[in-house]
Design a protein around this motif. Structure first.
Motif, PDB file in Angstrom:
ATOM      1  N   VAL A  53       0.830  -1.201   0.000  1.00  0.00           N
ATOM      2  CA  VAL A  53       0.000   0.000   0.000  1.00  0.00           C
ATOM      3  C   VAL A  53       0.871   1.260   0.000  1.00  0.00           C
ATOM      4  O   VAL A  53       2.094   1.173   0.101  1.00  0.00           O
ATOM      5  CB  VAL A  53      -0.924   0.029   1.247  1.00  0.00           C
ATOM      6  CG1 VAL A  53      -1.983  -1.047   1.151  1.00  0.00           C
ATOM      7  CG2 VAL A  53      -0.122  -0.120   2.526  1.00  0.00           C
ATOM      8  N   ARG A  54       0.232   2.423  -0.085  1.00  0.00           N
ATOM      9  CA  ARG A  54       0.964   3.695   0.043  1.00  0.00           C
ATOM     10  C   ARG A  54       1.441   3.845   1.486  1.00  0.00           C
ATOM     11  O   ARG A  54       0.765   3.393   2.414  1.00  0.00           O
ATOM     12  CB  ARG A  54       0.050   4.859  -0.320  1.00  0.00           C
ATOM     13  CG  ARG A  54      -0.331   4.884  -1.777  1.00  0.00           C
ATOM     14  CD  ARG A  54      -0.919   6.225  -2.113  1.00  0.00           C
ATOM     15  NE  ARG A  54       0.063   7.273  -1.829  1.00  0.00           N
ATOM     16  CZ  ARG A  54      -0.204   8.566  -1.796  1.00  0.00           C
ATOM     17  NH1 ARG A  54      -1.432   8.985  -2.006  1.00  0.00           N
ATOM     18  NH2 ARG A  54       0.734   9.452  -1.543  1.00  0.00           N
ATOM     19  N   ASP A  55       2.560   4.514   1.663  1.00  0.00           N
ATOM     20  CA  ASP A  55       3.087   4.638   3.031  1.00  0.00           C
ATOM     21  C   ASP A  55       2.111   5.390   3.951  1.00  0.00           C
ATOM     22  O   ASP A  55       2.064   5.150   5.146  1.00  0.00           O
ATOM     23  CB  ASP A  55       4.488   5.267   3.048  1.00  0.00           C
ATOM     24  CG  ASP A  55       4.469   6.751   2.746  1.00  0.00           C
ATOM     25  OD1 ASP A  55       3.559   7.209   2.028  1.00  0.00           O
ATOM     26  OD2 ASP A  55       5.379   7.454   3.233  1.00  0.00           O
ATOM     27  N   ASP A  56       1.291   6.275   3.340  1.00  0.00           N
ATOM     28  CA  ASP A  56       0.321   7.061   4.124  1.00  0.00           C
ATOM     29  C   ASP A  56      -0.718   6.169   4.823  1.00  0.00           C
ATOM     30  O   ASP A  56      -1.328   6.589   5.800  1.00  0.00           O
ATOM     31  CB  ASP A  56      -0.449   8.029   3.221  1.00  0.00           C
ATOM     32  CG  ASP A  56       0.452   8.813   2.295  1.00  0.00           C
ATOM     33  OD1 ASP A  56       0.345  10.031   2.259  1.00  0.00           O
ATOM     34  OD2 ASP A  56       1.287   8.176   1.604  1.00  0.00           O
ATOM     35  N   ASP A  57      -0.939   4.966   4.283  1.00  0.00           N
ATOM     36  CA  ASP A  57      -2.024   4.121   4.801  1.00  0.00           C
ATOM     37  C   ASP A  57      -1.551   3.080   5.815  1.00  0.00           C
ATOM     38  O   ASP A  57      -2.360   2.446   6.479  1.00  0.00           O
ATOM     39  CB  ASP A  57      -2.714   3.383   3.635  1.00  0.00           C
ATOM     40  CG  ASP A  57      -3.324   4.367   2.650  1.00  0.00           C
ATOM     41  OD1 ASP A  57      -3.712   5.470   3.097  1.00  0.00           O
ATOM     42  OD2 ASP A  57      -3.396   4.042   1.457  1.00  0.00           O
ATOM     43  N   ASN A  75       7.959   9.119  11.033  1.00  0.00           N
ATOM     44  CA  ASN A  75       7.286  10.375  10.694  1.00  0.00           C
ATOM     45  C   ASN A  75       5.823  10.136  10.339  1.00  0.00           C
ATOM     46  O   ASN A  75       4.931  10.867  10.767  1.00  0.00           O
ATOM     47  CB  ASN A  75       8.013  11.059   9.518  1.00  0.00           C
ATOM     48  CG  ASN A  75       8.187  10.148   8.303  1.00  0.00           C
ATOM     49  OD1 ASN A  75       8.853   9.128   8.391  1.00  0.00           O
ATOM     50  ND2 ASN A  75       7.569  10.491   7.196  1.00  0.00           N
ATOM     51  N   MET A  76       5.567   9.077   9.561  1.00  0.00           N
ATOM     52  CA  MET A  76       4.202   8.806   9.126  1.00  0.00           C
ATOM     53  C   MET A  76       3.363   8.214  10.262  1.00  0.00           C
ATOM     54  O   MET A  76       2.178   8.511  10.382  1.00  0.00           O
ATOM     55  CB  MET A  76       4.253   7.847   7.922  1.00  0.00           C
ATOM     56  CG  MET A  76       3.025   7.844   7.086  1.00  0.00           C
ATOM     57  SD  MET A  76       2.423   9.484   6.666  1.00  0.00           S
ATOM     58  CE  MET A  76       3.090   9.682   5.030  1.00  0.00           C
ATOM     59  N   LEU A  77       4.012   7.421  11.104  1.00  0.00           N
ATOM     60  CA  LEU A  77       3.301   6.885  12.274  1.00  0.00           C
ATOM     61  C   LEU A  77       2.845   8.047  13.167  1.00  0.00           C
ATOM     62  O   LEU A  77       1.679   8.120  13.567  1.00  0.00           O
ATOM     63  CB  LEU A  77       4.241   5.942  13.057  1.00  0.00           C
ATOM     64  CG  LEU A  77       3.699   5.430  14.397  1.00  0.00           C
ATOM     65  CD1 LEU A  77       2.482   4.531  14.188  1.00  0.00           C
ATOM     66  CD2 LEU A  77       4.784   4.675  15.170  1.00  0.00           C
TER      67      LEU A  77
HETATM   68 ZN    ZN Z   1       3.061   8.873   0.888  1.00  0.00          ZN
END
Ligand code: ZN
Ligand code: ATP
Length: 298
Positions: A53-57, A75-77
């Motif tokens: 999946v996309r890292d955002d998800d 960072n995304m977590l």
């Molecule tokens: Zn992303």
């Protein structure tokens, strides 16, 4: 094994974390046959499915328990948890820091902009793809600034006069420099992390998670450590032990008949390779061999 419950791990489909994430799983002896554009990919020799999946998800899927595990940038977590609200921290935890995807979330301003400290950003507009992290940082520092959420190419926002400053991920800083920007404030240091949902599972599933976790930890620990061999005078042994942040007591083998010289073998962390080697040489160590380790188990 065929009756084992299957786990799901969310990893980035295509981007900066993808290759290292696949490498880590392959290092655990997992085999899978992934074809481009496949969202789910079954591991053929372990009860695990990869969710690409996309890292955002990724943090969302793991927090919600759609996937038991995930590999994502810290960072995304943080952005996901801050955006979803504080109670979300109870839903997920970090199992391991993985040591790749190292970067920082930082504020940058145009070269010519006057900047003394974070208060210089009062009443400015700041463009970012990390609005929750930036807003949190501004609140913590009691700075009133406008957060402008844009999803890509944040670094061109000042040139387009969309914003006075930006807040974006930086690794070397070359993208900032080539856009006439100057990094002024780090908000968050990041690297990729292995995360696990806190949802409860059956004992069978927990057992599969532990098996995979043990393999992952083995590969990660191996990547962070080296097998070190050297010869040294016996009287230097204690000093050498204090220089090397060893995981275990080193093996010590007497050399020659008088026992004054020894060979030392140890598994050791490699914090700062050259300065450690210089210190070892200074206390009399010679023929120092540093060998990479593929896996550590048990
Ligand atoms: Zn992303
Ligand atoms: P996706 O299509 O999955 O949404 P993306 O373009 O948003 O991908 P990437 O640029 O592949 O994401 O970055 C993924 C992660 O890599 C980041 O969230 C961060 O943890 C890490 N990373 C390391 N260095 C950098 C960098 N210089 N710029 C951006 N991300 C970096």
């Amino acid at each position: 094994m065929n009756n084992s419950p299957r786990l799901r791990i969310a990893i980035q489909k295509s981007g900066r974390l993808s290759e290292k994430s696949f490498d880590l799983l392959r290092g655990c002896g997992l085999e899978f046959d992934w074809r481009r554009n496949q969202l789910l990919c079954a591991c053929t020799n372990f009860p695990l499915d990869l969710m690409l999946v996309r890292d955002d998800d990724i943090a969302e899927f793991v927090t919600d328990g759609v996937c038991e595990l995930g590999i994502v940038g810290f960072n995304m977590l943080e952005e996901t948890l801050l955006a979803r609200g504080d109670n979300q921290r109870q839903e997920v935890h970090i199992l391991e820091r993985l040591g790749f995807g190292t970067c920082r979330l930082a504020i940058a301003v145009p070269e010519e902009k006057h900047f003394v400290d974070i208060n210089s950003l009062a009443n400015c507009s700041i463009a970012t793809s990390y609005p929750a992290s930036l807003q949190y940082f501004l609140n913590q520092n009691h700075v009133e600034a406008e957060v402008i959420h844009i999803s890509g190419s944040v670094e061109i926002a000042p040139a387009l006069q969309i914003a006075d400053a930006i807040c974006d991920l930086v690794s070397t800083g070359s993208t900032l420099r080539s856009n006439g920007l100057r990094e002024v404030q780090t908000i968050l240091e990041s690297q990729s992390v292995l995360i696990q949902t806190n949802k409860k599972f059956s004992p069978e599933k927990n057992e599969v998670i532990s098996r995979l976790e043990e393999r992952l930890k083995g590969v990660i620990r191996a990547a962070k450590t080296k097998y070190i061999m050297m010869n040294a005078p016996l009287e230097a042994l204690e000093e050498i032990k204090s220089i090397m942040p060893g995981l275990e007591d080193p093996s010590v083998i007497p050399l020659g008949s008088d026992g004054k010289k020894i060979a030392i073998h140890a598994v050791a962390r490699e914090p700062d390779f050259w300065s450690t080697m210089e210190k070892l040489r200074a206390v009399g160590a010679s023929s120092i061999l540093v060998v990479p380790i593929e896996k550590i188990f048990g």
